[in-house]
Design an enzyme around this catalytic site. Structure first.
Site, short mmCIF file in Angstrom:
data_model
loop_
_atom_site.label_atom_id
_atom_site.label_comp_id
_atom_site.label_asym_id
_atom_site.label_seq_id
_atom_site.Cartn_x
_atom_site.Cartn_y
_atom_site.Cartn_z
N GLY A 71 30.85 -11.83 -1.51
CA GLY A 71 31.75 -11.55 -0.40
C GLY A 71 30.90 -11.47 0.86
N LEU A 72 31.42 -10.81 1.88
CA LEU A 72 30.65 -10.78 3.13
C LEU A 72 29.31 -10.09 2.94
CD1 LEU A 72 33.48 -10.29 5.74
CD2 LEU A 72 31.94 -12.25 5.48
N ALA A 73 29.26 -9.03 2.15
CA ALA A 73 27.98 -8.34 1.98
C ALA A 73 27.01 -9.19 1.16
CB ALA A 73 28.21 -6.98 1.32
N GLY A 74 27.43 -9.60 -0.03
CA GLY A 74 26.53 -10.35 -0.91
C GLY A 74 26.21 -11.74 -0.37
N HIS A 108 45.84 3.35 3.56
CA HIS A 108 46.12 2.65 4.82
C HIS A 108 47.59 2.86 5.21
CE1 HIS A 108 46.33 -0.37 7.87
NE2 HIS A 108 45.07 -0.74 7.68
N ARG A 153 43.46 6.34 10.29
CA ARG A 153 44.31 6.01 9.14
C ARG A 153 44.69 7.22 8.29
NH1 ARG A 153 41.31 0.36 7.38
NH2 ARG A 153 41.99 -0.72 9.24
N HIS A 204 43.71 1.41 -0.07
CA HIS A 204 43.20 0.25 0.65
C HIS A 204 41.70 0.04 0.54
CE1 HIS A 204 43.05 -2.77 3.75
NE2 HIS A 204 42.25 -2.04 4.49
N GLU A 238 30.99 -2.63 0.45
CA GLU A 238 31.92 -1.58 0.00
C GLU A 238 31.43 -0.91 -1.29
OE1 GLU A 238 36.06 -2.76 0.19
OE2 GLU A 238 36.71 -0.92 -0.83
N LEU A 254 33.97 -4.59 7.64
CA LEU A 254 33.34 -5.89 7.84
C LEU A 254 32.01 -5.69 8.56
CD1 LEU A 254 36.46 -8.00 8.93
CD2 LEU A 254 35.51 -7.70 6.65
#
Ligand SMILES: Cc1cc2nc3c(=O)[nH]c(=O)nc-3n(C[C@H](O)[C@H](O)[C@H](O)COP(=O)(O)OP(=O)(O)OC[C@H]3O[C@@H](n4cnc5c(N)ncnc54)[C@H](O)[C@@H]3O)c2cc1C
Length: 643
Positions: free
Chosen positions: A44-47, A268, A333, A404, A428, A444
């Site tokens: 994902g964005l991190a990996g 959320h 939230r 969420h 996350e 993000l």
């Protein structure tokens, strides 16, 4: 305990810590980098950002994901935007303000040093992504546009309509593909990590299952990075992608990695309300909608079945604007979610079951015109219409809070390394920088900060002392981990009962939502703690997992994940019970202010809870709690106020 529970926060002034840490960290010379192999689980964005960057630096990486392409990671679902302290709007933003908003937003349960670093590198992320071609929204002048998100009084959120995650992931994926083509990154799609291998106290590899053929493999490396996302699906219904799970981090926990703050779950406020038993997934309506939508319910319960457009202004309660005039519809939230629950509990909720509140765009459409609203949020309105059949340009949306995001995760030090040396955790999956509540558009930012800008500095610091220490994949620890994985798969296939995985998972989810969801109390948590082991027992006697291992078998994949949720749920409840205070999203009903806000106990609980697995031979014993005290030298611990 393996390794140490030292946060390793560098000394010196807050705004110099990261620079000075980088200046003094050990390096690996360019010629030696290709001698190191790094496993990255998650794309994902991190990996994905970590694998691409480490490949670019010259390391050899193996990257694993369970989807058929890194492009399908759950990150692609992110809608609203990503924060950065660029102050393009000239509205008073700064690194310090993003830092202090994030600390306050998390209700003072995160580390100052980490959060400051996050705010500092946030500005680099935007430059990096723009250079990759990410099509962020722009003003007419061509400058990057911003919008507001909850918990902030400035506009610092960069966005690409309602598809920010998708565009960021495409940028990241291009960078990853470049490294795959260059041969520095080897990609293993449809491959699930089922165990971490620890050799002489260091993480040195993983055991995987090929999801198409069922083949079990062992992979040795010099370090292992987990970027496996969050575990909101423990609740069965959540806004997460259906595949999101806790298996990688939970199995690392069972190998000795501490699990931090597992009960910190973000609910959320703007999701499409649950509409029936058949449902297996909830849909988010981005928080960005709260920039222009106004949240309300009828002032009188008897009006809740009336068509909303027939309820006059004088009979509407814009409860967020009323209770929190400074932040109004952009309150954080946790606060907005609880306020929605409260009005529904009072019998003023709308829609089926009275579990909904209105998010109304009529004023914004009058002020800005439908076309402007369409340009800002068109795709979200379309999603809403497809699911509910209602046109939100004409009638208000109905929304309700849903699970969420998970602020809890594996404990990591300032270097993003867990207590197991060589096991790094990013995105996350770690317990992260968000404390007890994540502000919107910060996940993000954190995932990309970790992957592009933090890990590439902190990982070499570890690797520099590891030259030549990579074990062979036939080391006894690898063999043992492989045989444990095989035994677990065999046991799942052997149960051969008659209950579906979904029915057991749904039962667990409902229990967690009721007892460890938006509000928790001692009696409820104790009840959950007595029921979860019973449910687990029933799972191992009654579940039916059709098919076999040597095949594409999605039931088997899911069975392993549900089995882990059934153990992990107990840890969540234990954590919620042990934290005898309210903070952020962790709302213990016993601890609230007279106005019903979360009441912290800083004297006893200004700390991170790190849980150590106890148990052996497949048995679970009560875990051991370690506490990392949080020191606040820059911000003052105050009762959060968004009024
Ligand atoms: C609907 C929705 C909208 C959101 N919108 C926003 C937003 O606007 N702004 C914001 O900041 N945040 C948003 N978030 C949160 C944000 O999207 C996530 O927190 C973030 O994308 C997580 O990124 P990640 O890389 O850590 O994990 P993920 O993107 O979840 O990636 C996890 C990766 O790990 C892999 N993996 C997991 N387990 C294993 C295993 N055992 N073996 C092999 N591979 C494994 C998966 O295949 C995947 O590649 C949103 C979340 C949701 C649900």
């Amino acid at each position: 305990m393996i390794g140490s529970f030292d946060a390793r926060i560098p000394s010196g002034p807050l705004d110099r810590k990261w620079t000075s840490h980088k200046d003094h960290s050990r390096l690996v010379s360019p010629n030696n980098r290709r001698k190191f192999e790094i496993i990255i689980v998650g794309s994902g964005l991190a990996g994905g950002s970590a694998a691409a960057t480490l490949g670019e630096l010259g390391y050899r990486a193996k990257c694993f994901c369970y989807q058929d392409s890194p492009r399908r990671a759950h990150s692609i679902a992110a809608q609203g935007g990503i924060n950065a302290a660029k102050n393009y709007q000239n509205d008073g933003d700064s690194v310090y303000r993003l830092f202090s908003d994030t600390i306050k937003g998390g209700d003072f349960r995160s580390r100052e040093a980490n959060v400051y670093r996050l705010a500092e590198v946030s500005v680099n992320i935007i430059d990096q992504c723009v250079a990759q071609g990410v099509p962020f929204a722009r003003e007419y002048s061509g400058l990057l546009a911003n919008r507001s998100f909850g918990g902030a009084q400035v506009s610092r959120t960069f966005y690409a309509r309602g598809q920010t995650g998708q565009q960021l992931l495409l940028g990241c994926y291009q960078a990853l593909c470049r490294q795959i083509a260059a041969g520095t990154v080897q990609m293993f799609p449809q491959t699930e990590m089922l165990d971490v291998v620890v050799v002489d106290g260091h993480a040195k590899g993983i055991v995987t299952r090929n999801l198409v053929s069922g083949k079990i493999d062992k992979h040795a490396a010099d370090a292992v990075v987990l970027a496996t996302g969050g575990y909101g699906n423990a609740f069965y219904l959540s806004t997460n992608a259906r595949g999101c799970n806790v298996t990688a981090t939970y199995r690392a926990y069972k190998k000795g990695a501490l699990f931090a703050n597992p009960c910190f779950t973000q609910i959320h406020p703007t999701c499409i309300p649950h509409s029936g038993e058949y449902q297996s997934k909830l849909t988010l309506m981005s928080e960005s909608l709260r920039n222009d939508g106004r949240v309300w319910v009828p002032s009188h319960g008897e009006d809740r079945s009336k068509p909303p457009n027939e309820i006059p202004e004088s009979d509407r309660d814009y409860y967020l604007e009323r209770k929190y005039p400074s932040y109004g519809n952009l309150s954080p939230r946790d606060i907005s979610s609880r306020a929605a629950k409260e009005v529904c509990d009072e019998g003023r909720g709308v829609g089926p079951g009275g579990r909904g509140v209105y998010l109304d765009f009529a004023d914004a459409i009058k002020r800005l015109g439908e076309q402007t609203i369409r340009e800002r949020y068109g795709n979200l309105f379309e999603v809403y219409e497809k699911i509910t059949g209602e046109n939100a340009y004409q009638v208000p949306m109905r929304i309700y809070p849903a699970v969420h995001y998970t602020m809890g995760g594996l404990w990591v030090d300032y270097n993003l390394m867990s207590n197991i040396p060589g096991l790094f955790v990013i995105g996350e999956a770690n317990f992260s920088d968000h404390g007890a509540n994540r502000l919107g558009a910060s996940a993000l930012m954190q995932g990309l900060a970790d992957g592009y800008f933090v890990l590439p500095y902190t990982l070499p610091n570890y690797l520099a002392g590891q030259m030549g220490k990579r074990p062979a994949a036939d080391h006894a620890e690898f063999k043992k981990a492989e045989s444990d994985v095989r035994a677990k798969i065999d046991n799942l296939l052997k149960v051969n009962g008659n209950r579906s995985l979904d029915s057991i998972h749904r039962e667990l989810g409902l229990l967690l939502w009721d007892k460890c969801g938006m509000a928790r109390n001692k009696a409820g948590l104790e009840e959950a703690l007595s029921k979860i082991p019973e449910l687990r027992e029933r799972f191992w006697h009654e579940v039916r997992v059709p098919g076999e291992n040597e095949d594409f078998n999605q039931s088997l994949e899911r069975a392993g994940r549900v089995a882990d949720f059934l153990e992990f749920a107990e840890l969540m409840c234990l954590d919620a019970l042990a934290r005898d205070e309210s903070c952020g999203a962790h709302f213990r009903e016993e601890y609230q202010t007279p106005e019903g806000e979360a009441l912290r106990d800083d004297e006893n609980f200004a700390s991170v809870f790190g849980w150590e697995f106890q148990g052996a031979n497949g048995e679970i014993a009560p875990p051991k709690l370690h506490r990392e005290p949080l020191h606040f030298e820059t911000v003052h611990l105050t009762q959060r106020s968004y009024k």
